[in-house]
Design a protein around this motif. Structure first.
Motif, PDB file in Angstrom:
ATOM      1  N   TYR A  87     -40.274  76.472  33.666  1.00  0.00           N
ATOM      2  CA  TYR A  87     -40.391  75.692  32.304  1.00  0.00           C
ATOM      3  C   TYR A  87     -39.865  77.052  31.351  1.00  0.00           C
ATOM      4  O   TYR A  87     -39.230  76.613  30.222  1.00  0.00           O
ATOM      5  N   ARG A  92     -33.061  73.961  29.576  1.00  0.00           N
ATOM      6  CA  ARG A  92     -32.446  72.574  29.547  1.00  0.00           C
ATOM      7  C   ARG A  92     -33.778  71.459  29.219  1.00  0.00           C
ATOM      8  O   ARG A  92     -34.925  71.132  29.919  1.00  0.00           O
ATOM      9  N   LYS A  93     -33.347  70.526  28.203  1.00  0.00           N
ATOM     10  CA  LYS A  93     -34.322  69.715  27.923  1.00  0.00           C
ATOM     11  C   LYS A  93     -34.943  68.868  29.009  1.00  0.00           C
ATOM     12  O   LYS A  93     -36.165  68.755  29.044  1.00  0.00           O
ATOM     13  N   TRP A  94     -33.884  67.981  29.549  1.00  0.00           N
ATOM     14  CA  TRP A  94     -34.424  67.317  30.561  1.00  0.00           C
ATOM     15  C   TRP A  94     -35.178  67.569  31.887  1.00  0.00           C
ATOM     16  O   TRP A  94     -36.082  67.131  32.485  1.00  0.00           O
ATOM     17  N   SER A  95     -34.594  68.963  32.040  1.00  0.00           N
ATOM     18  CA  SER A  95     -35.086  69.663  33.481  1.00  0.00           C
ATOM     19  C   SER A  95     -36.501  70.011  32.825  1.00  0.00           C
ATOM     20  O   SER A  95     -37.661  69.859  33.936  1.00  0.00           O
ATOM     21  N   ARG A  96     -36.661  70.577  31.757  1.00  0.00           N
ATOM     22  CA  ARG A  96     -38.278  70.920  31.201  1.00  0.00           C
ATOM     23  C   ARG A  96     -38.924  69.473  31.244  1.00  0.00           C
ATOM     24  O   ARG A  96     -40.324  69.818  31.708  1.00  0.00           O
ATOM     25  N   ILE A  97     -38.539  68.645  30.690  1.00  0.00           N
ATOM     26  CA  ILE A  97     -39.482  67.480  30.757  1.00  0.00           C
ATOM     27  C   ILE A  97     -39.821  66.853  32.338  1.00  0.00           C
ATOM     28  O   ILE A  97     -40.872  66.701  32.455  1.00  0.00           O
ATOM     29  N   PHE A  98     -38.917  67.041  33.042  1.00  0.00           N
ATOM     30  CA  PHE A  98     -39.048  66.689  34.471  1.00  0.00           C
ATOM     31  C   PHE A  98     -40.318  67.641  34.932  1.00  0.00           C
ATOM     32  O   PHE A  98     -41.117  67.143  35.897  1.00  0.00           O
ATOM     33  N   SER A 102     -43.607  65.864  36.139  1.00  0.00           N
ATOM     34  CA  SER A 102     -44.031  66.124  37.590  1.00  0.00           C
ATOM     35  C   SER A 102     -45.470  66.823  37.890  1.00  0.00           C
ATOM     36  O   SER A 102     -46.112  66.346  38.673  1.00  0.00           O
ATOM     37  N   TYR A 141     -29.195  75.315  36.874  1.00  0.00           N
ATOM     38  CA  TYR A 141     -28.951  76.041  35.486  1.00  0.00           C
ATOM     39  C   TYR A 141     -28.252  77.316  35.482  1.00  0.00           C
ATOM     40  O   TYR A 141     -27.314  77.582  34.729  1.00  0.00           O
TER      41      TYR A 141
END
Length: 231
Positions: A87, A92-98, A102, A141
């Protein structure tokens, strides 16, 4: 008083090899601590917590007490620290959200279905799959941003490569944990443990290399900045 611990070490001396590499990685982290920042700081605390968990594992084993629940605790600690690390370094926003979603799902299920007397092999399998996905997200990334000139000299490349091999290798091992513990006469538990510890040892080596390379990266960056100021 020390007899149970001495007897454990004599009978299972080769099982302590991964602990040696844990100490090497932890020692390297301490030496390079002033250069350990951001995502790497999560890994340092992973090693600290793993060290104390390992001491408890040895204590319970020496007293012939069930210590399987500590392996489940260790799995949660690993996931939390690696999720925190990725994190921190994946911007990247969506990678961090995932990563956040998760991990929270994994943590909720782990706490709800926590096993005290046996290894929760299914949760360990899920954790290894999560680690593999996190590493893939980071590699994607890293390659898309092209901010690293030399991958082999980049600290998080080594750390992620070690995490990938550790996760994929131990995933195979833990697929057979239930069979091994449920039917001890049908399999060789020692063989599985030695195999798993080999991957653990490799992971600790890559963490030590990662700490050392991050120190070198920061020193080179500081030298460049000093050169620019001098000019």
């Amino acid at each position: 008083m020390l007899e149970p611990y001495i007897r454990l070490f004599i009978n299972y001396a080769d099982w302590f090899i991964s602990d040696l590499f844990l100490l090497i990685a932890l020692g390297t982290g301490l030496i390079c601590y002033r250069y350990v920042y951001g995502g790497a700081r999560w890994l340092f605390w992973l090693l600290v917590l793993s060290f104390f968990v390992e001491l408890l594992l040895i204590h319970y084993a020496a007293l012939s007490k069930n210590n399987h629940f500590l392996l489940n605790v260790s799995s949660i600690i690993e996931t939390a620290c690696l999720a925190g690390m990725y994190y921190s370094i994946i911007m990247r926003k969506w990678s961090r959200i995932f990563i956040v979603v998760s991990f929270l799902i994994y943590l909720s299920i782990s706490i709800y279905s926590f096993e005290w007397l046996r290894i929760a092999d299914y949760m360990l399998g899920v954790q290894r799959l999560m680690m593999i996905v996190y590493v893939i997200l980071y590699f994607q990334y890293l390659l898309s941003e092209l901010k690293v000139d030399y991958l082999m000299g980049h600290s998080f490349f080594w750390i992620s490569a070690g995490a990938l091999l550790y996760a994929s290798g131990t995933l195979f091992i833990f697929l057979f944990v239930k069979i091994t513990f449920g039917n001890p006469n049908d399999g060789d538990f020692s063989w599985y443990m030695h195999f798993a510890q080999a991957f653990n040892s490799f992971f600790y080596i890559t963490l030590a290399v990662g700490f050392w390379l991050q120190r070198r990266e920061i020193q080179l960056e500081q030298a460049k900045q000093g050169y620019k100021l001098g000019r």
